[in-house]
Design an enzyme around this catalytic site. Structure first.
Site, PDB file in Angstrom:
ATOM      1  N   GLY A  29     -94.190  -0.903  65.607  1.00 41.44           N
ATOM      2  CA  GLY A  29     -95.113  -1.430  66.604  1.00 41.44           C
ATOM      3  C   GLY A  29     -94.595  -1.366  68.027  1.00 41.44           C
ATOM      4  O   GLY A  29     -95.190  -1.951  68.937  1.00 41.44           O
ATOM      5  N   SER A  44     -84.222   4.499  69.087  1.00 40.08           N
ATOM      6  CA  SER A  44     -82.839   4.295  69.573  1.00 40.08           C
ATOM      7  C   SER A  44     -81.986   3.605  68.511  1.00 40.08           C
ATOM      8  O   SER A  44     -81.625   2.440  68.652  1.00 40.08           O
ATOM      9  CB  SER A  44     -82.818   3.511  70.888  1.00 40.08           C
ATOM     10  OG  SER A  44     -83.641   2.378  70.877  1.00 40.08           O
TER      11      SER A  44
END
Length: 200
Positions: free
Chosen positions: A40, A109
């Site tokens: 999300g 990341s």
């Protein structure tokens, strides 16, 4: 020191970061959204961006897929490519901060070291790590792009959570649980945090 480094000199700008912030009426900083694919990140970042924009804030979203269409189109998904992807985004984010803007970055990341590298590029109060927490099982259920299915079939290699690691943040400034809370609830919480920190 090589010749390239010796001949590059930082040129101070005529308009300072502080002057830009004063004109914009808010601080400039990075909200770094990290989490698994389909957790999300982009949805919350874009919803927050819209809310901030409606309030007259200077804000921009750097999204993982979008950046890979241009700036980072030459990078793959192996560990070294992921590291370079995040390094470049960190440098771009630093420029956004210098321009007086709020930058929202939505990138998986997966490595703590890479997120720490970006944090160290800017001032301590200019980086807010937002861990968008969502279980792998729920992310696989959502799978809006069909990437988990491809990863399970080994049609995609080096896929975070399946064939590549994800290192959860150890001390993020903000944790959003997108299994328990709606996008709207997450945005409201983030706005509260930013107000409490007197950033907006």
């Amino acid at each position: 020191m090589n010749e390239k480094a010796e001949n590059i000199v930082w040129h101070e700008t005529a308009v300072t970061k502080q002057e830009r912030r004063k004109k914009n009426g808010h601080q400039s900083f990075i909200l770094w959204f990290t989490g698994l694919s389909a957790s999300g990140k982009s949805s919350v970042a874009n919803a927050l961006s819209h809310s901030l924009f409606q309030q007259g804030k200077q804000v921009y979203v750097l999204d993982g897929d979008n950046v890979r269409h241009g700036l980072n189109h030459d990078l793959g998904f192996r560990e070294e490519d992921r590291k370079e992807n995040i390094r470049r985004i960190g440098e771009v984010s630093r420029l956004f901060i210098d321009s007086g803007q709020i930058v929202l970055t939505a990138f998986i990341s997966p490595y703590r070291e890479d997120r720490a590298l970006v944090r160290n590029l800017v001032e301590p109060d200019e980086f807010i790590e937002v861990y968008v927490h969502c279980s792998l099982e729920e992310c696989e259920k959502r799978d809006p792009k069909g990437l988990y299915k491809k990863a399970r079939k080994e049609e995609i290699t080096h896929f975070t959570g399946i064939s590549a690691p994800y290192e959860e943040p150890e001390k993020p400034e903000v944790v959003l649980d997108t299994e328990k809370h709606s996008i709207e609830e997450c945005v409201e919480y983030l706005l509260t945090v930013l107000n409490q920190k007197q950033l907006i």
